[in-house]
Design a protein around this motif. Structure first.
Motif, PDB file in Angstrom:
ATOM      1  N   GLY A 221       0.826  -1.214   0.000  1.00  0.00           N
ATOM      2  CA  GLY A 221       0.000   0.000   0.000  1.00  0.00           C
ATOM      3  C   GLY A 221       0.856   1.258   0.000  1.00  0.00           C
ATOM      4  O   GLY A 221       0.519   2.253  -0.658  1.00  0.00           O
ATOM      5  N   VAL A 222       1.994   1.212   0.718  1.00  0.00           N
ATOM      6  CA  VAL A 222       2.891   2.383   0.746  1.00  0.00           C
ATOM      7  C   VAL A 222       3.438   2.643  -0.656  1.00  0.00           C
ATOM      8  O   VAL A 222       3.458   3.777  -1.142  1.00  0.00           O
ATOM      9  CB  VAL A 222       4.066   2.169   1.738  1.00  0.00           C
ATOM     10  CG1 VAL A 222       5.049   3.336   1.677  1.00  0.00           C
ATOM     11  CG2 VAL A 222       3.557   1.983   3.160  1.00  0.00           C
ATOM     12  N   GLU A 223       3.862   1.566  -1.332  1.00  0.00           N
ATOM     13  CA  GLU A 223       4.406   1.716  -2.701  1.00  0.00           C
ATOM     14  C   GLU A 223       3.389   2.345  -3.632  1.00  0.00           C
ATOM     15  O   GLU A 223       3.711   3.219  -4.434  1.00  0.00           O
ATOM     16  CB  GLU A 223       4.785   0.337  -3.266  1.00  0.00           C
ATOM     17  CG  GLU A 223       6.189  -0.072  -2.939  1.00  0.00           C
ATOM     18  CD  GLU A 223       6.498  -1.455  -3.509  1.00  0.00           C
ATOM     19  OE1 GLU A 223       6.053  -1.762  -4.629  1.00  0.00           O
ATOM     20  OE2 GLU A 223       7.181  -2.219  -2.794  1.00  0.00           O
ATOM     21  N   ALA A 224       2.135   1.900  -3.524  1.00  0.00           N
ATOM     22  CA  ALA A 224       1.088   2.440  -4.401  1.00  0.00           C
ATOM     23  C   ALA A 224       0.891   3.935  -4.151  1.00  0.00           C
ATOM     24  O   ALA A 224       0.763   4.727  -5.090  1.00  0.00           O
ATOM     25  CB  ALA A 224      -0.225   1.681  -4.181  1.00  0.00           C
ATOM     26  N   ILE A 225       0.903   4.326  -2.879  1.00  0.00           N
ATOM     27  CA  ILE A 225       0.728   5.751  -2.574  1.00  0.00           C
ATOM     28  C   ILE A 225       1.898   6.551  -3.121  1.00  0.00           C
ATOM     29  O   ILE A 225       1.717   7.599  -3.739  1.00  0.00           O
ATOM     30  CB  ILE A 225       0.597   5.986  -1.045  1.00  0.00           C
ATOM     31  CG1 ILE A 225      -0.709   5.399  -0.523  1.00  0.00           C
ATOM     32  CG2 ILE A 225       0.654   7.481  -0.736  1.00  0.00           C
ATOM     33  CD1 ILE A 225      -0.954   5.659   0.958  1.00  0.00           C
ATOM     34  N   HIS A 226       3.113   6.063  -2.905  1.00  0.00           N
ATOM     35  CA  HIS A 226       4.288   6.795  -3.397  1.00  0.00           C
ATOM     36  C   HIS A 226       4.223   6.995  -4.908  1.00  0.00           C
ATOM     37  O   HIS A 226       4.676   8.008  -5.437  1.00  0.00           O
ATOM     38  CB  HIS A 226       5.580   6.060  -3.023  1.00  0.00           C
ATOM     39  CG  HIS A 226       5.959   6.251  -1.587  1.00  0.00           C
ATOM     40  ND1 HIS A 226       6.889   5.483  -0.951  1.00  0.00           N
ATOM     41  CD2 HIS A 226       5.503   7.121  -0.652  1.00  0.00           C
ATOM     42  CE1 HIS A 226       7.010   5.882   0.312  1.00  0.00           C
ATOM     43  NE2 HIS A 226       6.169   6.871   0.512  1.00  0.00           N
ATOM     44  N   ALA A 227       3.649   6.000  -5.580  1.00  0.00           N
ATOM     45  CA  ALA A 227       3.533   6.104  -7.039  1.00  0.00           C
ATOM     46  C   ALA A 227       2.332   6.976  -7.442  1.00  0.00           C
ATOM     47  O   ALA A 227       2.097   7.195  -8.630  1.00  0.00           O
ATOM     48  CB  ALA A 227       3.396   4.714  -7.644  1.00  0.00           C
ATOM     49  N   GLY A 228       1.588   7.436  -6.458  1.00  0.00           N
ATOM     50  CA  GLY A 228       0.400   8.258  -6.751  1.00  0.00           C
ATOM     51  C   GLY A 228      -0.747   7.424  -7.291  1.00  0.00           C
ATOM     52  O   GLY A 228      -1.711   7.961  -7.835  1.00  0.00           O
ATOM     53  N   GLN A 229      -0.640   6.087  -7.134  1.00  0.00           N
ATOM     54  CA  GLN A 229      -1.682   5.199  -7.672  1.00  0.00           C
ATOM     55  C   GLN A 229      -2.678   4.865  -6.560  1.00  0.00           C
ATOM     56  O   GLN A 229      -2.509   3.879  -5.840  1.00  0.00           O
ATOM     57  CB  GLN A 229      -1.051   3.934  -8.241  1.00  0.00           C
ATOM     58  CG  GLN A 229      -0.236   4.237  -9.490  1.00  0.00           C
ATOM     59  CD  GLN A 229       0.694   3.098  -9.868  1.00  0.00           C
ATOM     60  OE1 GLN A 229       0.777   2.080  -9.189  1.00  0.00           O
ATOM     61  NE2 GLN A 229       1.418   3.293 -10.964  1.00  0.00           N
ATOM     62  N   VAL A 230      -3.659   5.726  -6.404  1.00  0.00           N
ATOM     63  CA  VAL A 230      -4.567   5.566  -5.262  1.00  0.00           C
ATOM     64  C   VAL A 230      -6.013   5.325  -5.702  1.00  0.00           C
ATOM     65  O   VAL A 230      -6.916   5.296  -4.881  1.00  0.00           O
ATOM     66  CB  VAL A 230      -4.487   6.791  -4.322  1.00  0.00           C
ATOM     67  CG1 VAL A 230      -3.111   6.886  -3.700  1.00  0.00           C
ATOM     68  CG2 VAL A 230      -4.830   8.081  -5.053  1.00  0.00           C
ATOM     69  N   GLY A 231      -6.219   5.165  -7.007  1.00  0.00           N
ATOM     70  CA  GLY A 231      -7.574   4.900  -7.494  1.00  0.00           C
ATOM     71  C   GLY A 231      -7.740   3.421  -7.828  1.00  0.00           C
ATOM     72  O   GLY A 231      -6.840   2.611  -7.606  1.00  0.00           O
ATOM     73  N   GLY A 232      -8.906   3.067  -8.352  1.00  0.00           N
ATOM     74  CA  GLY A 232      -9.169   1.702  -8.805  1.00  0.00           C
ATOM     75  C   GLY A 232      -8.941   0.692  -7.703  1.00  0.00           C
ATOM     76  O   GLY A 232      -9.330   0.891  -6.561  1.00  0.00           O
TER      77      GLY A 232
END
Ligand SMILES: Nc1ncnc2c1ncn2[C@@H]1O[C@H](COP(=O)(O)OP(=O)(O)OP(=O)(O)O)[C@@H](O)[C@H]1O
Ligand SMILES: [Mg+2]
Length: 277
Positions: A221-232
């Motif tokens: 989840g941290v990696e996804a946030i760092h990548a700005g991927q917070v949708g879907g």
């Protein structure tokens, strides 16, 4: 609404928790890295655009603090922030503590964050009663104190809370509203929150604790946030879902005073959304 996020020894997670609180709500939010020990928010996150770009070197929290000395408007913080995700903007701090020490006057910065038309989550990092960042903590509607579940970390949080609450109350002329937040895997979150609630209860004589919150320990989840991927599908990561529940808990604490429910309310709410608490 100004939320200050801070921590003490043995409890890393104030920047990650701040980011998670920022990106897990559709409400426009500015995440400001106001950590006197320096920070790495801009290094950790990928600028929007889909090509792995870095954020431009300015503006930073120093830019914002400097402007705030001249004039504070409801739009000032947003005007010094970088776009991150759809509804989230970020104001990065400086890399080193020496650079961060460039923020000489924290009272105008606190005023600018408090006056912001958009919700602000201020990451204060490690804090103590004489920290330069105290004006921001005192100006906050809710102070989130991040801890890990280990006994040493919780004891440090307890000590910090007992020392910090009177200092903030004195500046505000009112007790602060504090939400201690435990970063822990979801499978043990329920029992950990109950245990931490019991450990902190004797420190709550002034009634400052508005419920114990929870943030999922979730490296993916941290990696996804760092990548700005917070949708879907990423909206469903334990980290983002626990942050969404924590946002509700913070709103409730700010609006109607002490949360008042069972210590494991955050985990119950998560389970109520279909999570496997
Ligand atoms: N909820 C979480 N799930 C998984 N890993 C986490 C979580 N929160 C923090 N971490 C990890 O812990 C480390 C420190 O986190 P973070 O940078 O948020 O702490 P910090 O308190 O801001 O530290 P610093 O004092 O260095 O600024 C990072 O590697 C981060 O990915
Ligand atoms: Mg940090």
């Amino acid at each position: 609404m100004l939320i200050a996020v801070c921590c003490d020894r043995g409890a890393p997670g104030s920047t990650t928790t701040s980011l998670a609180l920022g990106v897990s709500t559709p409400e426009p939010t500015i995440v400001v890295e106001a950590d006197p020990y320096g920070g790495d928010l801009a290094l950790g996150c990928v600028a929007p655009g889909g090509h792995g770009e870095a954020f431009p070197p300015t503006p930073t929290v120093l830019t914002l603090a400097t402007e705030a000395r001249t004039s504070v408007t409801p739009g000032l913080a947003a005007s010094k922030a970088h776009e991150f995700t759809g509804s989230t903007r970020i104001v990065p701090g400086h890399f080193s503590a020496e650079q961060a020490a460039g923020v000489k006057n924290w009272a105008p910065l606190a005023e600018a964050l408090r006056a912001s038309a958009s919700r602000v989550v201020a990451d204060l990092g490690r804090i103590h009663s004489s920290s330069p960042s105290i004006p921001v903590a005192a100006a906050a509607d809710v102070v989130v104190m991040v801890t890990r579940p280990e006994v040493g970390a919780v004891m440090h949080l307890k000590d910090r809370l007992e020392r910090l609450a009177p200092v903030l109350a004195n500046i505000r002329n009112a007790p602060p509203i504090v939400v201690p937040v435990v970063v822990t895997p979801k499978r043990i979150a329920g029992s950990v929150l109950e245990h931490v609630g019991r450990m902190l209860a004797p420190s709550n004589a002034a009634g400052v604790i508005a419920g114990i919150g929870w943030i999922a320990l979730d490296p993916t989840g941290v990696e996804a946030i760092h990548a700005g991927q917070v949708g879907g599908k990423n909206e469903r990561t334990p980290l983002l879902r626990s942050a969404g529940v924590l946002n509700d808990q913070i709103n409730q604490a700010a609006g109607v005073g002490p949360y008042g429910a069972h210590e494991a309310a955050a985990v119950d709410a998560y389970a109520g959304q279909g999570g496997e608490a």
